[in-house]
Design a protein around this motif. Structure first.
Motif, PDB file in Angstrom:
ATOM      1  N   SER A 176      -4.800  84.353 -13.357  1.00  0.00           N
ATOM      2  CA  SER A 176      -3.865  84.719 -14.417  1.00  0.00           C
ATOM      3  C   SER A 176      -3.271  83.464 -15.052  1.00  0.00           C
ATOM      4  CB  SER A 176      -2.737  85.589 -13.846  1.00  0.00           C
ATOM      5  OG  SER A 176      -1.937  84.831 -12.956  1.00  0.00           O
ATOM      6  N   PHE A 177      -2.759  83.626 -16.287  1.00  0.00           N
ATOM      7  CA  PHE A 177      -2.135  82.489 -16.966  1.00  0.00           C
ATOM      8  C   PHE A 177      -0.915  81.992 -16.199  1.00  0.00           C
ATOM      9  CE2 PHE A 177       1.318  81.132 -19.812  1.00  0.00           C
ATOM     10  CZ  PHE A 177       0.766  79.961 -20.289  1.00  0.00           C
ATOM     11  N   SER A 178      -0.125  82.911 -15.652  1.00  0.00           N
ATOM     12  CA  SER A 178       1.089  82.513 -14.922  1.00  0.00           C
ATOM     13  C   SER A 178       0.744  81.622 -13.735  1.00  0.00           C
ATOM     14  CB  SER A 178       1.852  83.749 -14.454  1.00  0.00           C
ATOM     15  OG  SER A 178       2.265  84.526 -15.547  1.00  0.00           O
ATOM     16  N   ALA A 179      -0.292  82.012 -12.991  1.00  0.00           N
ATOM     17  CA  ALA A 179      -0.677  81.224 -11.825  1.00  0.00           C
ATOM     18  C   ALA A 179      -1.207  79.851 -12.245  1.00  0.00           C
ATOM     19  CB  ALA A 179      -1.739  81.976 -11.026  1.00  0.00           C
ATOM     20  N   ASN A 391      -0.681  79.599 -24.102  1.00  0.00           N
ATOM     21  CA  ASN A 391      -1.660  80.453 -23.434  1.00  0.00           C
ATOM     22  C   ASN A 391      -2.928  80.495 -24.277  1.00  0.00           C
ATOM     23  OD1 ASN A 391      -3.144  82.394 -22.143  1.00  0.00           O
ATOM     24  ND2 ASN A 391      -1.527  83.934 -22.108  1.00  0.00           N
ATOM     25  N   LEU A 392      -3.949  79.719 -23.867  1.00  0.00           N
ATOM     26  CA  LEU A 392      -5.221  79.672 -24.577  1.00  0.00           C
ATOM     27  C   LEU A 392      -6.265  80.435 -23.762  1.00  0.00           C
ATOM     28  CD1 LEU A 392      -6.814  78.524 -27.000  1.00  0.00           C
ATOM     29  CD2 LEU A 392      -7.384  76.555 -25.556  1.00  0.00           C
ATOM     30  N   PHE A 393      -6.386  81.728 -24.074  1.00  0.00           N
ATOM     31  CA  PHE A 393      -7.343  82.592 -23.371  1.00  0.00           C
ATOM     32  C   PHE A 393      -7.138  82.532 -21.856  1.00  0.00           C
ATOM     33  CE2 PHE A 393      -9.531  81.077 -27.246  1.00  0.00           C
ATOM     34  CZ  PHE A 393      -9.547  82.282 -27.949  1.00  0.00           C
ATOM     35  N   GLY A 394      -5.893  82.538 -21.421  1.00  0.00           N
ATOM     36  CA  GLY A 394      -5.582  82.546 -20.000  1.00  0.00           C
ATOM     37  C   GLY A 394      -5.441  81.178 -19.386  1.00  0.00           C
ATOM     38  N   TYR A 395      -5.690  80.110 -20.159  1.00  0.00           N
ATOM     39  CA  TYR A 395      -5.589  78.751 -19.643  1.00  0.00           C
ATOM     40  C   TYR A 395      -4.392  78.052 -20.297  1.00  0.00           C
ATOM     41  CZ  TYR A 395     -10.197  79.264 -17.570  1.00  0.00           C
ATOM     42  OH  TYR A 395     -11.256  79.685 -16.808  1.00  0.00           O
ATOM     43  N   PRO A 396      -3.590  77.323 -19.524  1.00  0.00           N
ATOM     44  CA  PRO A 396      -2.426  76.618 -20.092  1.00  0.00           C
ATOM     45  C   PRO A 396      -2.852  75.377 -20.879  1.00  0.00           C
ATOM     46  CG  PRO A 396      -2.593  76.166 -17.733  1.00  0.00           C
ATOM     47  CD  PRO A 396      -3.668  77.171 -18.048  1.00  0.00           C
ATOM     48  N   LEU A 397      -2.299  75.224 -22.064  1.00  0.00           N
ATOM     49  CA  LEU A 397      -2.587  74.085 -22.929  1.00  0.00           C
ATOM     50  C   LEU A 397      -1.267  73.402 -23.269  1.00  0.00           C
ATOM     51  CD1 LEU A 397      -4.789  72.554 -24.528  1.00  0.00           C
ATOM     52  CD2 LEU A 397      -4.301  74.074 -26.449  1.00  0.00           C
ATOM     53  N   SER A 398      -1.161  72.128 -22.958  1.00  0.00           N
ATOM     54  CA  SER A 398       0.085  71.392 -23.129  1.00  0.00           C
ATOM     55  C   SER A 398       0.561  71.414 -24.581  1.00  0.00           C
ATOM     56  CB  SER A 398      -0.107  69.943 -22.674  1.00  0.00           C
ATOM     57  OG  SER A 398       1.011  69.159 -23.033  1.00  0.00           O
ATOM     58  N   ARG A 399       1.820  71.784 -24.774  1.00  0.00           N
ATOM     59  CA  ARG A 399       2.394  71.759 -26.116  1.00  0.00           C
ATOM     60  C   ARG A 399       2.452  70.330 -26.655  1.00  0.00           C
ATOM     61  NH1 ARG A 399       8.696  72.640 -27.935  1.00  0.00           N
ATOM     62  NH2 ARG A 399       8.348  72.183 -30.130  1.00  0.00           N
ATOM     63  N   LEU A 400       2.781  69.366 -25.804  1.00  0.00           N
ATOM     64  CA  LEU A 400       2.900  67.974 -26.227  1.00  0.00           C
ATOM     65  C   LEU A 400       1.569  67.460 -26.764  1.00  0.00           C
ATOM     66  CD1 LEU A 400       4.454  65.323 -26.436  1.00  0.00           C
ATOM     67  CD2 LEU A 400       3.893  64.880 -24.038  1.00  0.00           C
TER      68      LEU A 400
END
Length: 792
Positions: A176-179, A391-400
């Motif tokens: 999951s994205f949260s994990a 949230n990029l298709f369930g993967y975290p992508l850094s805002r910075l």
């Protein structure tokens, strides 16, 4: 390239108008920084933060924490003493009992801080207890947050461990994205345990970096510079010559964009450098070499940088974003044939970005729409001072990281559009926009009709007047006058009493008076029973509860008694006065906003009343005879006065209608002495006459505004100059008054426009007579000036 770039910069930077604009905007920036941080009843002054910083300067981190904790405990104790004393000095027994209860719940605190409170030594940094408490509470909360940084990092690690222990049994959770976000967060913060925090109040630094007024002024300056790069050569048709030279195409546009880049960096460093200097001197910014996490609002950042590096990153990011917007404006200026198109396009782009930033929730799956648009990228305090993953298709992508990539794409794409448009465009000229008219002009011999067509149709004053008339109507008709239960009670009883005094009305008042006296007598007898120990305090409060409800509207009944006493003594009439107080401006805020809108309407509609003839050199034909020129002046002035009266009447009627819906306006022929607030005027006349007199004085003040505007239009012979000088003389004082600089009120016509509230009640009839005479002098002087001009 170097010479071309210097030339592009030189042709703008050497202009006195541009340098004056930069100086004015810098002055406005400093003024707004000062004004938006003025202290009030609870907001402490900036100097208080500076004083706290000075006390913390030579203390260790443990000593700082102990010092701030002691300050917080002392301030809470002093505030408790203040609250208890207020309760004990209450006129009601309930307040006194509550004071005793509060003292019992905090044993020893009152005795400990009573002497400190009475001596006044508790005020170390501010001038009031409320400001002192607000300041110390803010600093205490920041100190607690910064000092718990190690615990903050530990909590992040613990969340990952908890996730791993749970995921052993639920493998699906790992995908999951949260994990994944928790895992990435723990990895990003893994190397931050070595960071050492050094606490100082954050007010100065955060205010310097997140000043929205500074961003707005930089955008205004960008609009001015970007348009000048293209439109000066377009207006003079220089591109027909320069584009055929060897450096007239590729090198020319690259030089323009390079000059724009230098301009953006120079102005951003200048304005934000001024911000840092201002807040360093007024509130303090602390040691700029300490870690970014030392500032409480930025504690969530995962960057291992100093505050100085953070400031540099902030300025560079804003400068690149401004360059991207500027390159887009240059692109619009190249392809557009009207000079206003870049400003329109830039305003539209910023408006859409603002809506996205305001409306898209921060926690939604499409929050990248909020943070990656130009307005979102301007919020560098959240980019570098916070932590967020998309949230990029369930993967975290850094805002910075994403912000840097998007910012680079914005700059590259804007430059590409500008360069391509410049190289491929075949027509680099400006054409005037001709808007369709509502109806065509037919020849006639009526002078007023002819001048009306020129003023209202050709000069489009009708559009401005209609816009403001609708605005005034909507402003007043949409205003709701909510009646409180106490006001509803007062309205019901006063509408029943309205008119002359009769035996039935006297009997009604005596019945109400008797009902209140009986209720107060019951409350008093219950208090005596509690004092003698016959019933407990709790039982007494339960018994008194119905009587408290019964006496809740007694203050409103006292207003009825005041009118009753006046009617009995003078033989007058009962008047429900709330509606009249609203119309006279005695129960609401100042009329200054209304006068500002009316003044803006007059200036924009009639600043070209006479200058339009000088612009087109029409006087050579219109002034063929002295009589003809005089009649033209007279017609223009009468038309402008009639239009001003019509716009004022629209707002006035809408206000009367909306007030009358909630608060009936009865007994309009009664004396003004029936209103308690107006008795101090010693002015006995029917309410209808005072309403009419107030309307006439307001129209007179608007006529004075109109006369100043049209005289400037006649003397300066230039629309833009008339517009600028009129705003400076007529609107700036009103805005200064709204900002709290009350001297602006007395160099404007507001005292005459808001005559009942600001003059007749507060300063007497003599002041009103003085401003009335001043308005008359303006009108007479303006008429004589125009008459003299018409005779030339």
């Amino acid at each position: 390239m170097y010479r071309l770039t210097c030339f592009e910069l030189d042709k703008v930077w050497r202009k006195r108008s541009f340098l004056l604009s930069v100086a004015v905007l810098l002055a406005i920036n400093i003024f707004l920084l000062w004004y938006t941080n003025l202290p009030n009843n609870e907001t402490p002054p900036l100097s208080a933060y500076k004083a706290v910083e000075k006390d913390l300067q030579h203390l260790s981190e443990a000593e700082k924490k102990s010092f701030i904790e002691d300050l917080y405990e002392d301030s809470k104790g002093v505030m408790l003493v203040n609250d208890i004393l207020n309760m004990q000095n209450s006129a009601t027994d309930m307040g006194k009992e509550l004071g005793k209860k509060t003292m019992a719940e905090n044993p020893g605190v009152f005795e400990k801080y009573y002497k400190i409170f009475t001596s006044g030594k508790y005020l170390k940094y501010t001038d009031s207890l409320e400001q002192e408490m607000s300041l110390i509470k803010e600093i205490y909360e920041e100190s607690e947050k910064v000092s718990s940084y190690e615990k903050y990092l530990k909590d992040i690690k613990d969340r990952k461990k908890t996730l791993e222990s749970v995921s052993v049994f639920q493998a699906a959770d790992q995908n999951s994205f949260s994990a994944r976000n928790i895992t990435k967060e723990a990895a990003d913060y893994q190397d931050l345990s070595a960071i050492k925090t050094e606490f100082y109040p954050s007010k100065g630094l955060t205010s310097a970096v997140s000043a929205q007024a500074t961003d707005l002024l930089l955008l205004l300056l960008l609009f001015l510079f970007a348009g000048t790069l293209i439109y000066e050569e377009k207006e003079k048709k220089l591109f027909l010559i320069t584009r055929v030279t060897p450096a007239g195409r590729e090198k020319s546009i690259i030089a323009k964009l390079t000059a724009l880049l230098i301009q953006c960096f120079a102005m951003t460093f200048l304005f934000y450098g001024v911000n840092v200097i201002f807040f360093s001197a007024s509130a303090g910014v602390g040691n700029l070499l300490r870690s970014l996490q030392s500032v409480a609002p930025y504690m969530g950042s995962d960057l291992q940088i100093s505050l100085l590096a953070y400031l540099l990153l902030t300025v560079v990011t804003k400068a690149i974003l401004l360059f991207s917007l500027g390159a887009f404006l240059v692109f619009i200026a190249i392809i557009g044939k009207q000079s206003f198109l870049p400003y329109l396009a830039g305003t539209g782009l910023l408006a859409i970005s603002s809506l996205l930033y305001l409306l898209v929730p921060a926690s939604s799956s499409v929050n990248w729409l909020k943070y990656l648009n130009p307005i979102g990228l301007l919020q560098t305090d959240t980019i570098y001072g916070g932590y967020l993953n998309f949230n990029l298709f369930g993967y975290p992508l850094s805002r910075l990281l994403t912000s840097w990539v998007i910012l680079g794409l914005y700059a590259a794409y804007s430059c590409f559009l500008a360069v391509k448009a410049f190289l491929t465009s075949r027509s680099l000229e400006i054409s005037k926009l001709r808007l369709p008219t509502l109806w065509s002009f037919h020849p006639h011999v009526n002078l007023c009709r002819h001048e009306g067509y020129k003023i209202f149709i050709m000069n489009r004053a009708l559009l401005i007047l209609l816009t403001f008339a609708i605005l005034f109507g909507y402003q007043h008709l949409s205003k709701t006058y909510t009646l409180t239960p106490a006001e509803t009670y007062y309205q019901n009883i006063m509408t029943e009493l309205s008119g002359d005094l009769t035996e039935e009305k006297s009997s009604l008042i005596e019945q109400e008076r008797k009902r209140y006296e009986e209720a107060f007598a019951k409350i008093k007898s219950i208090d005596e029973m509690v004092a003698k120990g016959k019933i407990s305090m709790e039982e007494g409060e339960n018994i008194k509860s119905p009587y408290y409800s019964e006496t809740a509207f007694y203050p409103s009944f006292q207003r009825v008694l005041q009118q009753y006493d006046y009617v009995v003594d003078s033989g007058g009439k009962f008047v429900y006065d709330t509606g009249y107080l609203l119309i006279f401006g005695l129960s609401q805020s100042s009329r200054s906003p209304d006068l500002i809108l009316f003044t803006v309407c007059i200036i924009f509609a009639f600043s070209a009343l006479f200058s339009m003839e000088y612009r087109d050199k029409s006087w050579n034909l219109l002034a063929a005879t002295r009589r003809g020129k005089r009649d033209i002046y007279k017609s223009k002035l009468l038309l402008a006065m009639a239009a001003t009266t019509a716009v004022f009447a629209s707002g006035w009627v809408c206000q009367i209608i909306q007030v009358a819906r909630s608060c009936p306006l009865r007994e309009i022929t009664s004396s003004t002495m029936a209103l308690a607030q107006l008795r101090e005027m010693k002015l006995d006349m029917p309410l209808a006459v005072l309403l009419l007199l107030m309307a006439l004085l307001q129209i007179l003040s608007l006529f004075a505004v109109l006369m100043v505007t049209v005289c400037l239009s006649d003397r300066l012979k230039n629309h833009i100059q008339t517009l600028s000088v009129s705003v400076l003389l007529l609107i700036v004082p009103l805005i200064l008054n709204e900002m709290g600089l009350t001297f602006g009120k007395w160099v404007s016509l507001l005292p005459l426009y808001d005559c009942v509230n600001s003059v007749l009640i507060n300063h007497g009839l003599a002041i009103n007579a003085g401003y009335l005479a001043a308005a008359a002098v303006l009108l007479a002087g303006g008429i004589l000036t125009l008459r003299k001009s018409a005779s030339k």
